[in-house]
Design a protein around this motif. Structure first.
Motif, PDB file in Angstrom:
ATOM      1  N   ASN A   4       0.738  -1.256  -0.137  1.00  0.00           N
ATOM      2  CA  ASN A   4      -0.072  -0.056  -0.065  1.00  0.00           C
ATOM      3  C   ASN A   4       0.883   1.330  -0.089  1.00  0.00           C
ATOM      4  O   ASN A   4       0.245   2.301  -0.028  1.00  0.00           O
ATOM      5  N   THR A   5       2.239   1.081  -0.109  1.00  0.00           N
ATOM      6  CA  THR A   5       3.149   2.217   0.164  1.00  0.00           C
ATOM      7  C   THR A   5       3.961   2.215  -0.987  1.00  0.00           C
ATOM      8  O   THR A   5       4.569   1.250  -1.590  1.00  0.00           O
ATOM      9  N   VAL A  12       4.489   7.228  -0.440  1.00  0.00           N
ATOM     10  CA  VAL A  12       3.140   7.633  -0.300  1.00  0.00           C
ATOM     11  C   VAL A  12       2.261   6.547   0.152  1.00  0.00           C
ATOM     12  O   VAL A  12       2.149   5.455  -0.541  1.00  0.00           O
ATOM     13  N   THR A  13       1.600   6.438   1.167  1.00  0.00           N
ATOM     14  CA  THR A  13       0.758   5.267   1.663  1.00  0.00           C
ATOM     15  C   THR A  13      -0.533   5.700   1.516  1.00  0.00           C
ATOM     16  O   THR A  13      -1.281   6.689   2.061  1.00  0.00           O
ATOM     17  N   ASN A  14      -1.309   4.854   0.650  1.00  0.00           N
ATOM     18  CA  ASN A  14      -2.730   4.875   0.240  1.00  0.00           C
ATOM     19  C   ASN A  14      -3.522   4.167   1.165  1.00  0.00           C
ATOM     20  O   ASN A  14      -3.275   2.639   1.216  1.00  0.00           O
ATOM     21  N   CYS A  25      -4.162   9.496   1.720  1.00  0.00           N
ATOM     22  CA  CYS A  25      -2.880   9.049   1.721  1.00  0.00           C
ATOM     23  C   CYS A  25      -2.310   9.724   2.477  1.00  0.00           C
ATOM     24  O   CYS A  25      -2.323  10.800   3.137  1.00  0.00           O
ATOM     25  N   LEU A 130      -9.471   4.604  -5.738  1.00  0.00           N
ATOM     26  CA  LEU A 130      -8.353   4.699  -5.135  1.00  0.00           C
ATOM     27  C   LEU A 130      -7.197   5.459  -5.725  1.00  0.00           C
ATOM     28  O   LEU A 130      -6.170   5.666  -5.254  1.00  0.00           O
ATOM     29  N   THR A 131      -7.473   5.645  -7.077  1.00  0.00           N
ATOM     30  CA  THR A 131      -6.334   6.556  -7.753  1.00  0.00           C
ATOM     31  C   THR A 131      -6.656   8.003  -7.289  1.00  0.00           C
ATOM     32  O   THR A 131      -5.554   8.739  -7.627  1.00  0.00           O
ATOM     33  N   PRO A 133      -6.308   9.530  -4.308  1.00  0.00           N
ATOM     34  CA  PRO A 133      -5.058   9.915  -3.473  1.00  0.00           C
ATOM     35  C   PRO A 133      -3.757   9.740  -4.141  1.00  0.00           C
ATOM     36  O   PRO A 133      -2.782  10.733  -3.945  1.00  0.00           O
ATOM     37  N   THR A 134      -3.607   9.111  -5.258  1.00  0.00           N
ATOM     38  CA  THR A 134      -2.517   9.068  -5.940  1.00  0.00           C
ATOM     39  C   THR A 134      -2.353  10.423  -6.661  1.00  0.00           C
ATOM     40  O   THR A 134      -1.321  10.827  -6.661  1.00  0.00           O
TER      41      THR A 134
END
Length: 365
Positions: A4-5, A12-14, A25, A130-131, A133-134
């Motif tokens: 997840n990182t 970056v941890t999502n 994140c 979940l993209t 937070p990226t």
């Protein structure tokens, strides 16, 4: 271990799920002293946001970002930056019919086997939701890279389904929902309208470039810049192919053509995509990705349920008929995260390296 990182120096941890209370994140490693506020991040989130045209999912999420930590009096402190994006328009009942079955082409089957449990609401952790937070983390990286080195990122769609998109100008990209580099997108709109009417989906090809990248980023062997770029791009939902520079077209090229000639004025071509021996040349980084068709469609398909019995799967709800339409800001963010990681690594390891000869001009093309 849990995957997840992303990154080490700029980690970056999502966290979160598609239909949970929030996603977000934590960025660990952002240098201190950079001016940062929500507006610096929100612009890129708005570009990725769902519900912006009839050609994408109609899930209406504002994707408003909140900075919870790591910023004091408008500047980064060097401590972890926590970013939160609240989910506001979940419709979990849409997924009740597929809670005990597996969508062909989706991660339902593999998640269930790996964890023994899965969140069927919007795909849970496997959702492209979940993209967001990226993209938020990428906006922070973009800002630092722009201020420190003058690096800029831009991307566009070059193909949707079996319809190639010719390149006219970068100036057209912000003016249409496809991020297409053309003035007239009517053919793309007709294509997507017919696809949605048919209850089917398609893939896409996305191009992303980074300009102003310093010479020397990347490591020999296992931490090559282009290897890390490919790793990052394959971590994006639905990506099935990555090309750097000429990519697969280099198979048909001769050595006399593929090798980018140098002159005092710069490189004469960029078949290498801005990377030689895993190290940046100072030219534009050129990356293309292939995105597969969306798995959630209303066309019935054969599958099995959790008991191993045959079923026909129909996925109702709000889904992108082509996830590639909103992918451009995500691909830009991923490339920015890779460049940020290598820029910090270069600064830490080789900041005192002095070149006897100044680098040649970045490019003559």
């Amino acid at each position: 271990m849990s995957g997840n990182t992303f990154g080490t120096l700029f980690a970056v941890t999502n966290f979160g799920e598609s239909h949970g209370p929030a996603i977000g994140c934590v960025i660990d490693g952002c240098p201190p002293g950079m001016a940062l506020c929500e507006a610096d991040i929100q612009a890129d989130l708005d570009r990725r946001r769902p519900g912006t045209s009839r050609h994408v999912t109609q899930r209406n999420e504002p994707d408003t970002v909140e900075i919870l930590s790591g910023v004091y009096e408008g500047k980064t402190t060097g401590t972890p930056i926590a970013l939160l994006i609240r989910n506001a328009d979940q419709r979990s009942k849409d997924y009740s019919a597929i809670a005990q079955s597996f969508r062909p082409g989706h991660a339902d089957y593999t998640y269930w086997h790996k964890f023994g449990i899965r969140d069927p609401r919007g795909g849970g952790r496997s959702s492209a939701r979940l993209t967001a937070p990226t993209v938020a983390a990428g906006a922070v990286a973009k800002k630092w890279l722009a201020e420190k080195y003058g690096v800029s990122f831009r991307g566009c769609m070059t193909q949707v389904g079996d319809l190639p998109i010719p390149f006219e100008s970068w100036e057209h990209v912000p003016n249409n929902p496809f991020y297409a580099p053309v003035a007239d997108v009517s053919a793309l709109e007709d294509y997507m309208d017919a696809l949605r009417k048919a209850g089917d989906s398609c893939g896409a090809r996305i191009r992303v470039t980074a300009s102003g990248v310093p010479v020397g980023l990347g490591e020999p062997l296992y931490d090559k810049l282009d290897a890390d770029i490919a790793f990052a791009m394959m971590g994006l939902n639905a990506v099935k192919g990555v090309e750097i520079g000429a990519g697969f077209a280099s198979v048909a090229q001769r050595g006399s053509m593929h090798g980018d000639s140098l002159s005092p004025e710069g490189f004469k071509s960029n078949n290498a995509g801005g990377v030689l021996g895993g190290i940046s040349t100072g030219q534009d980084l050129e990356v293309s990705i292939a995105i597969k068709p969306t798995s959630s469609i209303i066309t019935p398909r054969e599958s099995i349920d959790t008991q191993g019995q045959p079923v026909d799967v129909v996925t109702k709800g709000r889904h992108d008929p082509c996830v590639g339409i909103r992918a451009t800001p995500i691909v830009e963010a991923l490339l920015a995260l890779v460049v940020m990681e290598h820029a910090l690594r270069q600064r830490a390891q080789n900041a005192d390296v002095v070149q006897p000869v100044a680098p040649i001009a970045a490019s003559a093309i």
